[in-house]
Design a protein around this motif. Structure first.
Motif, PDB file in Angstrom:
ATOM      1  N   ASP A 100      17.991  58.953 -23.163  1.00  0.00           N
ATOM      2  CA  ASP A 100      18.760  58.317 -24.239  1.00  0.00           C
ATOM      3  C   ASP A 100      19.360  59.340 -25.199  1.00  0.00           C
ATOM      4  OD1 ASP A 100      16.042  58.771 -25.082  1.00  0.00           O
ATOM      5  OD2 ASP A 100      16.397  57.467 -26.810  1.00  0.00           O
ATOM      6  N   ILE A 101      18.764  60.516 -25.289  1.00  0.00           N
ATOM      7  CA  ILE A 101      19.309  61.607 -26.103  1.00  0.00           C
ATOM      8  C   ILE A 101      20.140  62.546 -25.234  1.00  0.00           C
ATOM      9  CG2 ILE A 101      18.681  63.674 -27.428  1.00  0.00           C
ATOM     10  CD1 ILE A 101      16.183  62.084 -28.352  1.00  0.00           C
ATOM     11  N   ALA A 102      19.618  62.875 -24.063  1.00  0.00           N
ATOM     12  CA  ALA A 102      20.245  63.892 -23.215  1.00  0.00           C
ATOM     13  C   ALA A 102      21.589  63.459 -22.621  1.00  0.00           C
ATOM     14  CB  ALA A 102      19.286  64.304 -22.101  1.00  0.00           C
ATOM     15  N   ILE A 103      21.683  62.239 -22.142  1.00  0.00           N
ATOM     16  CA  ILE A 103      22.922  61.806 -21.473  1.00  0.00           C
ATOM     17  C   ILE A 103      24.134  61.879 -22.405  1.00  0.00           C
ATOM     18  CG2 ILE A 103      24.118  59.861 -20.377  1.00  0.00           C
ATOM     19  CD1 ILE A 103      21.405  59.154 -19.042  1.00  0.00           C
ATOM     20  N   PRO A 104      24.054  61.317 -23.626  1.00  0.00           N
ATOM     21  CA  PRO A 104      25.233  61.431 -24.499  1.00  0.00           C
ATOM     22  C   PRO A 104      25.603  62.885 -24.822  1.00  0.00           C
ATOM     23  CG  PRO A 104      23.742  59.759 -25.342  1.00  0.00           C
ATOM     24  CD  PRO A 104      23.024  60.460 -24.222  1.00  0.00           C
ATOM     25  N   LEU A 105      24.608  63.754 -25.036  1.00  0.00           N
ATOM     26  CA  LEU A 105      24.911  65.152 -25.328  1.00  0.00           C
ATOM     27  C   LEU A 105      25.491  65.860 -24.105  1.00  0.00           C
ATOM     28  CD1 LEU A 105      22.003  66.266 -27.653  1.00  0.00           C
ATOM     29  CD2 LEU A 105      24.436  66.197 -28.209  1.00  0.00           C
ATOM     30  N   TYR A 106      24.980  65.532 -22.935  1.00  0.00           N
ATOM     31  CA  TYR A 106      25.508  66.089 -21.683  1.00  0.00           C
ATOM     32  C   TYR A 106      26.987  65.711 -21.532  1.00  0.00           C
ATOM     33  CZ  TYR A 106      26.164  66.435 -16.578  1.00  0.00           C
ATOM     34  OH  TYR A 106      26.640  66.703 -15.325  1.00  0.00           O
ATOM     35  N   LYS A 107      27.299  64.443 -21.718  1.00  0.00           N
ATOM     36  CA  LYS A 107      28.680  63.972 -21.591  1.00  0.00           C
ATOM     37  C   LYS A 107      29.577  64.607 -22.652  1.00  0.00           C
ATOM     38  CE  LYS A 107      27.675  59.586 -19.333  1.00  0.00           C
ATOM     39  NZ  LYS A 107      27.697  58.115 -19.430  1.00  0.00           N
ATOM     40  N   THR A 108      29.046  64.747 -23.858  1.00  0.00           N
ATOM     41  CA  THR A 108      29.807  65.381 -24.932  1.00  0.00           C
ATOM     42  C   THR A 108      30.078  66.842 -24.608  1.00  0.00           C
ATOM     43  OG1 THR A 108      28.879  63.862 -26.565  1.00  0.00           O
ATOM     44  CG2 THR A 108      29.810  65.919 -27.404  1.00  0.00           C
ATOM     45  N   PHE A 109      29.086  67.522 -24.038  1.00  0.00           N
ATOM     46  CA  PHE A 109      29.280  68.912 -23.651  1.00  0.00           C
ATOM     47  C   PHE A 109      30.387  69.031 -22.605  1.00  0.00           C
ATOM     48  CE2 PHE A 109      28.498  72.441 -20.753  1.00  0.00           C
ATOM     49  CZ  PHE A 109      28.572  73.503 -21.633  1.00  0.00           C
ATOM     50  N   VAL A 110      30.370  68.181 -21.603  1.00  0.00           N
ATOM     51  CA  VAL A 110      31.399  68.224 -20.557  1.00  0.00           C
ATOM     52  C   VAL A 110      32.781  68.001 -21.173  1.00  0.00           C
ATOM     53  CG1 VAL A 110      32.284  67.078 -18.477  1.00  0.00           C
ATOM     54  CG2 VAL A 110      29.832  67.569 -18.691  1.00  0.00           C
ATOM     55  N   LYS A 111      32.910  67.019 -22.062  1.00  0.00           N
ATOM     56  CA  LYS A 111      34.204  66.761 -22.713  1.00  0.00           C
ATOM     57  C   LYS A 111      34.641  67.948 -23.572  1.00  0.00           C
ATOM     58  CE  LYS A 111      33.930  61.692 -22.951  1.00  0.00           C
ATOM     59  NZ  LYS A 111      34.712  61.443 -21.801  1.00  0.00           N
ATOM     60  N   GLN A 112      33.692  68.559 -24.283  1.00  0.00           N
ATOM     61  CA  GLN A 112      34.023  69.710 -25.114  1.00  0.00           C
ATOM     62  C   GLN A 112      34.489  70.879 -24.253  1.00  0.00           C
ATOM     63  OE1 GLN A 112      33.895  69.891 -28.693  1.00  0.00           O
ATOM     64  NE2 GLN A 112      35.144  71.683 -28.179  1.00  0.00           N
ATOM     65  N   LEU A 113      33.810  71.105 -23.128  1.00  0.00           N
ATOM     66  CA  LEU A 113      34.197  72.182 -22.224  1.00  0.00           C
ATOM     67  C   LEU A 113      35.590  71.924 -21.654  1.00  0.00           C
ATOM     68  CD1 LEU A 113      33.045  74.836 -21.077  1.00  0.00           C
ATOM     69  CD2 LEU A 113      32.149  73.504 -19.157  1.00  0.00           C
ATOM     70  N   GLU A 114      35.877  70.666 -21.321  1.00  0.00           N
ATOM     71  CA  GLU A 114      37.224  70.320 -20.835  1.00  0.00           C
ATOM     72  C   GLU A 114      38.277  70.609 -21.894  1.00  0.00           C
ATOM     73  OE1 GLU A 114      36.447  66.833 -17.541  1.00  0.00           O
ATOM     74  OE2 GLU A 114      36.585  66.218 -19.640  1.00  0.00           O
ATOM     75  N   THR A 115      37.965  70.286 -23.139  1.00  0.00           N
ATOM     76  CA  THR A 115      38.894  70.554 -24.244  1.00  0.00           C
ATOM     77  C   THR A 115      39.101  72.054 -24.401  1.00  0.00           C
ATOM     78  OG1 THR A 115      38.282  68.528 -25.396  1.00  0.00           O
ATOM     79  CG2 THR A 115      39.259  70.284 -26.731  1.00  0.00           C
ATOM     80  N   ASP A 116      37.999  72.813 -24.404  1.00  0.00           N
ATOM     81  CA  ASP A 116      38.091  74.255 -24.615  1.00  0.00           C
ATOM     82  C   ASP A 116      38.802  74.970 -23.467  1.00  0.00           C
ATOM     83  OD1 ASP A 116      36.790  73.881 -27.011  1.00  0.00           O
ATOM     84  OD2 ASP A 116      34.870  74.681 -26.332  1.00  0.00           O
ATOM     85  N   LEU A 117      38.616  74.472 -22.242  1.00  0.00           N
ATOM     86  CA  LEU A 117      39.260  75.087 -21.081  1.00  0.00           C
ATOM     87  C   LEU A 117      40.648  74.514 -20.807  1.00  0.00           C
ATOM     88  CD1 LEU A 117      36.278  75.272 -18.544  1.00  0.00           C
ATOM     89  CD2 LEU A 117      37.376  77.196 -19.734  1.00  0.00           C
ATOM     90  N   ASN A 118      40.940  73.365 -21.407  1.00  0.00           N
ATOM     91  CA  ASN A 118      42.200  72.665 -21.189  1.00  0.00           C
ATOM     92  C   ASN A 118      42.386  72.290 -19.721  1.00  0.00           C
ATOM     93  OD1 ASN A 118      44.538  71.450 -22.140  1.00  0.00           O
ATOM     94  ND2 ASN A 118      45.796  73.256 -21.693  1.00  0.00           N
ATOM     95  N   LYS A 119      41.279  71.848 -19.115  1.00  0.00           N
ATOM     96  CA  LYS A 119      41.316  71.375 -17.726  1.00  0.00           C
ATOM     97  C   LYS A 119      40.082  70.519 -17.479  1.00  0.00           C
ATOM     98  CE  LYS A 119      41.302  75.111 -15.169  1.00  0.00           C
ATOM     99  NZ  LYS A 119      41.091  76.073 -14.102  1.00  0.00           N
ATOM    100  N   SER A 120      40.111  69.751 -16.402  1.00  0.00           N
ATOM    101  CA  SER A 120      38.950  68.924 -16.103  1.00  0.00           C
ATOM    102  C   SER A 120      37.812  69.791 -15.571  1.00  0.00           C
ATOM    103  CB  SER A 120      39.308  67.812 -15.112  1.00  0.00           C
ATOM    104  OG  SER A 120      39.565  68.363 -13.850  1.00  0.00           O
ATOM    105  N   VAL A 121      36.603  69.314 -15.832  1.00  0.00           N
ATOM    106  CA  VAL A 121      35.379  69.991 -15.413  1.00  0.00           C
ATOM    107  C   VAL A 121      34.633  69.043 -14.487  1.00  0.00           C
ATOM    108  CG1 VAL A 121      33.135  70.810 -16.241  1.00  0.00           C
ATOM    109  CG2 VAL A 121      35.214  71.396 -17.495  1.00  0.00           C
ATOM    110  N   GLN A 122      34.146  69.569 -13.386  1.00  0.00           N
ATOM    111  CA  GLN A 122      33.402  68.753 -12.446  1.00  0.00           C
ATOM    112  C   GLN A 122      31.930  68.719 -12.837  1.00  0.00           C
ATOM    113  OE1 GLN A 122      34.544  68.994  -8.299  1.00  0.00           O
ATOM    114  NE2 GLN A 122      36.188  70.394  -8.876  1.00  0.00           N
ATOM    115  N   THR A 123      31.235  67.695 -12.357  1.00  0.00           N
ATOM    116  CA  THR A 123      29.824  67.542 -12.719  1.00  0.00           C
ATOM    117  C   THR A 123      29.014  67.041 -11.536  1.00  0.00           C
ATOM    118  OG1 THR A 123      30.016  65.221 -13.397  1.00  0.00           O
ATOM    119  CG2 THR A 123      30.457  66.887 -15.086  1.00  0.00           C
TER     120      THR A 123
END
Length: 150
Positions: A100-123
């Motif tokens: 319940d804590i980890a999943i939202p932070l995991y998803k947020t991290f992936v979105k942040q990485l996509e923003t920072d890289l300006n491309k989609s990130v696979q998971t």
């Protein structure tokens, strides 16, 4: 948050016989989350990974970032990164955040990485039994923990 970052020539994730992620040049990021991790940790870690100079320049010196190299990324959740091995022979995972804590932070991290890289990130898939394959390039493997920023 703790991340094991591996520079790869190729990597993939398979779940129940189905390939769910694959990249060529880039990084495979194993990500472990603890209950007191925050959105600030997400931003800091994504920025660190995006800008860490771990790719070779034309003189074969690690001087190019993931962002500048144009490389791709796969992020795989890995609660075992926070294993305690102090007592006995069976690791304890009590320090790892519950879903319940980890999943939202995991998803947020992936979105942040996509923003920072300006491309989609696979998971991979959070909580799934995954088969992760990689060809570590170098080899280069770096551990970064947001609790050790200083």
């Amino acid at each position: 948050m703790r991340a094991v970052i591996q520079r790869v020539s190729q990597a993939n994730v398979v779940i129940e016989g189905n390939q769910v992620a694959t990249i060529e040049k880039g990084v495979l990021i194993l990500l472990g989350i603890v209950p007191d991790d925050t959105h600030e940790d997400v931003k800091w870690l994504s920025n660190k990974i995006t800008n860490m100079r771990i790719f070779p320049d034309d003189k074969n010196i690690m001087n190019i970032s993931l962002l500048d190299s144009g490389g791709d990324a796969i992020v795989v959740s890995q609660f075992t990164l926070h294993a305690s091995t102090k007592k006995g022979n069976r690791p304890s995972y009590i320090k790892a955040a519950k879903p319940d804590i980890a999943i939202p932070l995991y998803k947020t991290f992936v979105k942040q990485l996509e923003t920072d890289l300006n491309k989609s990130v696979q998971t991979g898939e959070f909580g799934a039994d995954m088969k992760v394959s990689l060809l570590n390039d170098g080899p280069v493997t770096i551990i970064v923990d947001t609790k050790n920023k200083e």
